[in-house]
Scaffold this active site. Sequence first.
Site, PDB file in Angstrom:
ATOM      1  N   THR A   1      42.587  41.292  35.089  1.00 32.71           N
ATOM      2  CA  THR A   1      43.095  40.306  36.043  1.00 32.71           C
ATOM      3  C   THR A   1      44.554  40.567  36.395  1.00 32.71           C
ATOM      4  O   THR A   1      45.304  41.127  35.583  1.00 32.71           O
ATOM      5  CB  THR A   1      42.965  38.899  35.414  1.00 32.71           C
ATOM      6  OG1 THR A   1      43.681  37.962  36.218  1.00 32.71           O
ATOM      7  CG2 THR A   1      43.548  38.843  34.005  1.00 32.71           C
ATOM      8  N   ASP A   2      44.952  40.101  37.577  1.00 32.61           N
ATOM      9  CA  ASP A   2      46.372  40.204  37.970  1.00 32.61           C
ATOM     10  C   ASP A   2      47.258  39.286  37.129  1.00 32.61           C
ATOM     11  O   ASP A   2      48.480  39.441  37.107  1.00 32.61           O
ATOM     12  CB  ASP A   2      46.557  39.896  39.461  1.00 32.61           C
ATOM     13  CG  ASP A   2      46.067  38.517  39.880  1.00 32.61           C
ATOM     14  OD1 ASP A   2      45.544  37.762  39.029  1.00 32.61           O
ATOM     15  OD2 ASP A   2      46.211  38.178  41.078  1.00 32.61           O
ATOM     16  N   GLU A   3      46.640  38.338  36.400  1.00 33.39           N
ATOM     17  CA  GLU A   3      47.442  37.382  35.617  1.00 33.39           C
ATOM     18  C   GLU A   3      48.202  38.042  34.480  1.00 33.39           C
ATOM     19  O   GLU A   3      49.116  37.440  33.915  1.00 33.39           O
ATOM     20  CB  GLU A   3      46.551  36.276  35.046  1.00 33.39           C
ATOM     21  CG  GLU A   3      45.957  35.421  36.110  1.00 33.39           C
ATOM     22  CD  GLU A   3      45.365  34.131  35.564  1.00 33.39           C
ATOM     23  OE1 GLU A   3      45.726  33.722  34.455  1.00 33.39           O
ATOM     24  OE2 GLU A   3      44.539  33.543  36.266  1.00 33.39           O
ATOM     25  N   TYR A   8      44.708  32.569  27.930  1.00 31.59           N
ATOM     26  CA  TYR A   8      43.733  33.418  28.634  1.00 31.59           C
ATOM     27  C   TYR A   8      44.368  34.745  29.052  1.00 31.59           C
ATOM     28  O   TYR A   8      43.888  35.832  28.686  1.00 31.59           O
ATOM     29  CB  TYR A   8      43.163  32.696  29.873  1.00 31.59           C
ATOM     30  CG  TYR A   8      42.527  33.649  30.868  1.00 31.59           C
ATOM     31  CD1 TYR A   8      41.365  34.344  30.543  1.00 31.59           C
ATOM     32  CD2 TYR A   8      43.102  33.882  32.122  1.00 31.59           C
ATOM     33  CE1 TYR A   8      40.788  35.255  31.437  1.00 31.59           C
ATOM     34  CE2 TYR A   8      42.535  34.774  33.019  1.00 31.59           C
ATOM     35  CZ  TYR A   8      41.388  35.459  32.677  1.00 31.59           C
ATOM     36  OH  TYR A   8      40.817  36.343  33.560  1.00 31.59           O
ATOM     37  N   LYS A  23      43.723  38.744  27.894  1.00 31.20           N
ATOM     38  CA  LYS A  23      43.316  39.812  28.832  1.00 31.20           C
ATOM     39  C   LYS A  23      44.332  40.965  28.765  1.00 31.20           C
ATOM     40  O   LYS A  23      43.950  42.134  28.780  1.00 31.20           O
ATOM     41  CB  LYS A  23      43.216  39.268  30.271  1.00 31.20           C
ATOM     42  CG  LYS A  23      42.071  38.307  30.518  1.00 31.20           C
ATOM     43  CD  LYS A  23      40.691  38.908  30.267  1.00 31.20           C
ATOM     44  CE  LYS A  23      40.306  39.959  31.284  1.00 31.20           C
ATOM     45  NZ  LYS A  23      38.890  40.392  31.107  1.00 31.20           N
TER      46      LYS A  23
HETATM   47  P1  NAD Z   1      32.755  33.762  34.075  1.00 34.56           P
HETATM   48  O1  NAD Z   1      33.367  32.830  33.084  1.00 34.56           O
HETATM   49  O2  NAD Z   1      32.119  33.209  35.297  1.00 34.56           O
HETATM   50  O3  NAD Z   1      31.654  34.678  33.349  1.00 34.56           O
HETATM   51  C1  NAD Z   1      31.856  35.218  32.076  1.00 34.56           C
HETATM   52  C2  NAD Z   1      30.491  35.690  31.559  1.00 34.56           C
HETATM   53  O4  NAD Z   1      30.702  36.320  30.289  1.00 34.56           O
HETATM   54  C3  NAD Z   1      29.498  34.554  31.332  1.00 34.56           C
HETATM   55  O5  NAD Z   1      28.229  34.909  31.834  1.00 34.56           O
HETATM   56  C4  NAD Z   1      29.456  34.399  29.815  1.00 34.56           C
HETATM   57  O6  NAD Z   1      28.204  33.919  29.331  1.00 34.56           O
HETATM   58  C5  NAD Z   1      29.719  35.825  29.373  1.00 34.56           C
HETATM   59  N1  NAD Z   1      30.289  35.896  28.013  1.00 34.56           N
HETATM   60  C6  NAD Z   1      31.341  35.180  27.508  1.00 34.56           C
HETATM   61  N2  NAD Z   1      31.550  35.517  26.239  1.00 34.56           N
HETATM   62  C7  NAD Z   1      30.649  36.479  25.925  1.00 34.56           C
HETATM   63  C8  NAD Z   1      30.382  37.237  24.763  1.00 34.56           C
HETATM   64  N3  NAD Z   1      31.102  37.055  23.625  1.00 34.56           N
HETATM   65  N4  NAD Z   1      29.383  38.144  24.782  1.00 34.56           N
HETATM   66  C9  NAD Z   1      28.639  38.322  25.909  1.00 34.56           C
HETATM   67  N5  NAD Z   1      28.846  37.636  27.042  1.00 34.56           N
HETATM   68  C10 NAD Z   1      29.834  36.723  27.059  1.00 34.56           C
HETATM   69  O7  NAD Z   1      33.902  34.796  34.439  1.00 34.56           O
HETATM   70  P2  NAD Z   1      34.214  35.521  35.837  1.00 34.56           P
HETATM   71  O8  NAD Z   1      35.085  34.645  36.652  1.00 34.56           O
HETATM   72  O9  NAD Z   1      32.962  36.058  36.381  1.00 34.56           O
HETATM   73  O10 NAD Z   1      35.124  36.721  35.287  1.00 34.56           O
HETATM   74  C11 NAD Z   1      34.516  37.936  34.869  1.00 34.56           C
HETATM   75  C12 NAD Z   1      35.601  38.923  34.495  1.00 34.56           C
HETATM   76  O11 NAD Z   1      36.470  39.146  35.597  1.00 34.56           O
HETATM   77  C13 NAD Z   1      36.505  38.434  33.347  1.00 34.56           C
HETATM   78  O12 NAD Z   1      36.790  39.550  32.535  1.00 34.56           O
HETATM   79  C14 NAD Z   1      37.757  37.935  34.041  1.00 34.56           C
HETATM   80  O13 NAD Z   1      38.875  38.059  33.220  1.00 34.56           O
HETATM   81  C15 NAD Z   1      37.822  38.893  35.225  1.00 34.56           C
HETATM   82  N6  NAD Z   1      38.499  38.389  36.439  1.00 34.56           N
HETATM   83  C16 NAD Z   1      38.132  37.204  37.006  1.00 34.56           C
HETATM   84  C17 NAD Z   1      38.726  36.795  38.212  1.00 34.56           C
HETATM   85  C18 NAD Z   1      38.312  35.512  38.898  1.00 34.56           C
HETATM   86  O14 NAD Z   1      38.887  35.171  39.925  1.00 34.56           O
HETATM   87  N7  NAD Z   1      37.325  34.772  38.417  1.00 34.56           N
HETATM   88  C19 NAD Z   1      39.690  37.611  38.807  1.00 34.56           C
HETATM   89  C20 NAD Z   1      40.064  38.814  38.177  1.00 34.56           C
HETATM   90  C21 NAD Z   1      39.445  39.205  37.003  1.00 34.56           C
HETATM   91  O1  DAU Z   2      44.087  35.724  39.296  1.00 39.90           O
HETATM   92  C1  DAU Z   2      42.849  35.997  38.705  1.00 39.90           C
HETATM   93  C2  DAU Z   2      42.411  34.813  37.867  1.00 39.90           C
HETATM   94  O2  DAU Z   2      41.976  33.811  38.786  1.00 39.90           O
HETATM   95  C3  DAU Z   2      41.294  35.156  36.882  1.00 39.90           C
HETATM   96  O3  DAU Z   2      41.803  36.047  35.925  1.00 39.90           O
HETATM   97  C4  DAU Z   2      40.753  33.912  36.193  1.00 39.90           C
HETATM   98  O4  DAU Z   2      39.634  34.245  35.392  1.00 39.90           O
HETATM   99  C5  DAU Z   2      40.326  32.912  37.257  1.00 39.90           C
HETATM  100  O5  DAU Z   2      39.892  31.714  36.650  1.00 39.90           O
HETATM  101  C6  DAU Z   2      41.490  32.632  38.206  1.00 39.90           C
HETATM  102  O6  DAU Z   2      42.557  31.940  37.505  1.00 39.90           O
HETATM  103  P1  DAU Z   2      43.328  30.693  38.178  1.00 39.90           P
HETATM  104  O7  DAU Z   2      43.924  29.924  37.081  1.00 39.90           O
HETATM  105  O8  DAU Z   2      44.171  31.155  39.297  1.00 39.90           O
HETATM  106  O9  DAU Z   2      42.022  29.960  38.836  1.00 39.90           O
HETATM  107  P2  DAU Z   2      41.585  28.444  38.925  1.00 39.90           P
HETATM  108  O10 DAU Z   2      40.356  28.411  39.766  1.00 39.90           O
HETATM  109  O11 DAU Z   2      41.529  27.772  37.608  1.00 39.90           O
HETATM  110  O12 DAU Z   2      42.778  27.786  39.757  1.00 39.90           O
HETATM  111  C7  DAU Z   2      43.216  28.316  41.007  1.00 39.90           C
HETATM  112  C8  DAU Z   2      44.456  27.527  41.434  1.00 39.90           C
HETATM  113  O13 DAU Z   2      44.066  26.176  41.745  1.00 39.90           O
HETATM  114  C9  DAU Z   2      45.512  27.396  40.362  1.00 39.90           C
HETATM  115  O14 DAU Z   2      46.776  27.388  40.985  1.00 39.90           O
HETATM  116  C10 DAU Z   2      45.237  26.028  39.717  1.00 39.90           C
HETATM  117  C11 DAU Z   2      44.738  25.221  40.904  1.00 39.90           C
HETATM  118  N1  DAU Z   2      43.757  24.148  40.626  1.00 39.90           N
HETATM  119  C12 DAU Z   2      42.676  24.441  39.855  1.00 39.90           C
HETATM  120  C13 DAU Z   2      41.703  23.492  39.638  1.00 39.90           C
HETATM  121  C14 DAU Z   2      40.496  23.772  38.771  1.00 39.90           C
HETATM  122  C15 DAU Z   2      43.916  22.904  41.236  1.00 39.90           C
HETATM  123  O15 DAU Z   2      44.901  22.640  41.952  1.00 39.90           O
HETATM  124  N2  DAU Z   2      42.951  21.952  41.033  1.00 39.90           N
HETATM  125  C16 DAU Z   2      41.858  22.187  40.258  1.00 39.90           C
HETATM  126  O16 DAU Z   2      41.012  21.281  40.121  1.00 39.90           O
END
Ligand code: NAD
Ligand code: DAU
Length: 331
Positions: free
Chosen positions: A120-122, A147, A151
């Site tokens: 992630t970019d975080e 989190y 990562k």
């Molecule tokens: P998500 O929470 O929707 O999905 C995570 C999945 O991993 C789930 O299906 C869960 O059951 C599985 N899981 C969790 N723990 C496990 C374990 N111990 N063994 C096997 N499976 C397990 O997450 P997402 O948003 O799809 O993110 C997926 C990946 O992408 C993560 O590595 C996250 O850091 C990265 N990422 C997410 C975002 C975003 O915007 N959501 C952006 C950049 C990177």
């Molecule tokens: O940047 C990549 C990341 O993006 C991933 O690594 C994470 O897995 C993914 O969850 C996401 O992280 P954020 O913390 O940015 O996502 P989230 O959806 O939780 O929140 C997005 C923005 O919205 C953040 O600034 C918090 C805000 N927010 C979130 C929720 C749930 C609100 O204002 N209201 C809300 O109810």
Amino acid sequence: MNLLVTGGAGFIGSNFVHHVLEHTDHSVTVLDKLTYAGNRASLDGLPADRFRFVEGDIIDAELVDRLFAEHDAVVHYAAESHNDNSLDDPRPFLDTNIIGTYTLLEAARRHNRRLHHISTDEVYGDLELDDPARFTEDTPYNPSSPYSSTKAGSDLLVRAWVRSFGVQATISNCSNNYGPYQHVEKFIPRQITNVLRGERPKLYGTGENVRDWIHADDHSSAVLTILEKGVIGETYLIGADGEKNNKDVVELILSELGQPSDAYDLVTDRPGHDLRYAIDSTKLRAELGWTPRFSDFEAGLKETIRWYQDNEAWWAPQKDATEARYTAQGQ
Ligand code: NAD
Ligand code: DAU
């Protein structure tokens, strides 16, 4: 190729599995623990001759070892992924994101298998709103939350296993994804499903925080590109120039669903809330020739809103429990 995809029942992993089965001849096995965030229904209807599902934990070294032996390459999505949950209880983030990644790296080493690690970019921390800079592959790591620090730790493990043990791995760090199959705890699905249920969207703080949105299908095409053409040991940033502040996103959702644009509530801010993320994906575009398909965020968001309207049976079972958790946190 015969691909093993960890976390393939989650949001981005399931989008990747659909993308691979639609656009390539590869076969896919998903290894997923089905935590609260995993949903088997996100993988319904996939071709039985090219797709297999294994329920299990990436920390289970014996299971992981057996699966690595049977596959050509591994794409590692499995993680605890939600910042708010990591503030409430960090422990599962250490187990899955750190020990889980370590377990996969050891198997990759034993079996000499190609591994692509999804990050992630975080890991880079946050930027000021008026900072002209964006994150690049050279930005120093500076994570803010439990989190993002786990990562960051997992990325560093991958780099060490490449250098010390010659593991054939690449890393990608992507910005915020949106699209179908995203859990209702996350920002965009939470607000869409609130409005669909007659509830008001909830903005943390003042709503000024900026996220750099990319459609999950574009993330998938970028990962496939890195898997096929990426240079071992390299890191690639994935982004689609989609910076928007949270208030603007909520206003777009409200207006698309026929509500007044100010029909939202400002709620308690997230502790340590990162202000702004922004990705410079020049390396991926210039060196590997990748370009995103969804260049218009508003069009992609409308399509996503339609998906949640059409798939209430997919998200409704999670909604009440998710909102109860947020209520307990004052959010
Ligand atoms: P998500 O929470 O929707 O999905 C995570 C999945 O991993 C789930 O299906 C869960 O059951 C599985 N899981 C969790 N723990 C496990 C374990 N111990 N063994 C096997 N499976 C397990 O997450 P997402 O948003 O799809 O993110 C997926 C990946 O992408 C993560 O590595 C996250 O850091 C990265 N990422 C997410 C975002 C975003 O915007 N959501 C952006 C950049 C990177
Ligand atoms: O940047 C990549 C990341 O993006 C991933 O690594 C994470 O897995 C993914 O969850 C996401 O992280 P954020 O913390 O940015 O996502 P989230 O959806 O939780 O929140 C997005 C923005 O919205 C953040 O600034 C918090 C805000 N927010 C979130 C929720 C749930 C609100 O204002 N209201 C809300 O109810």
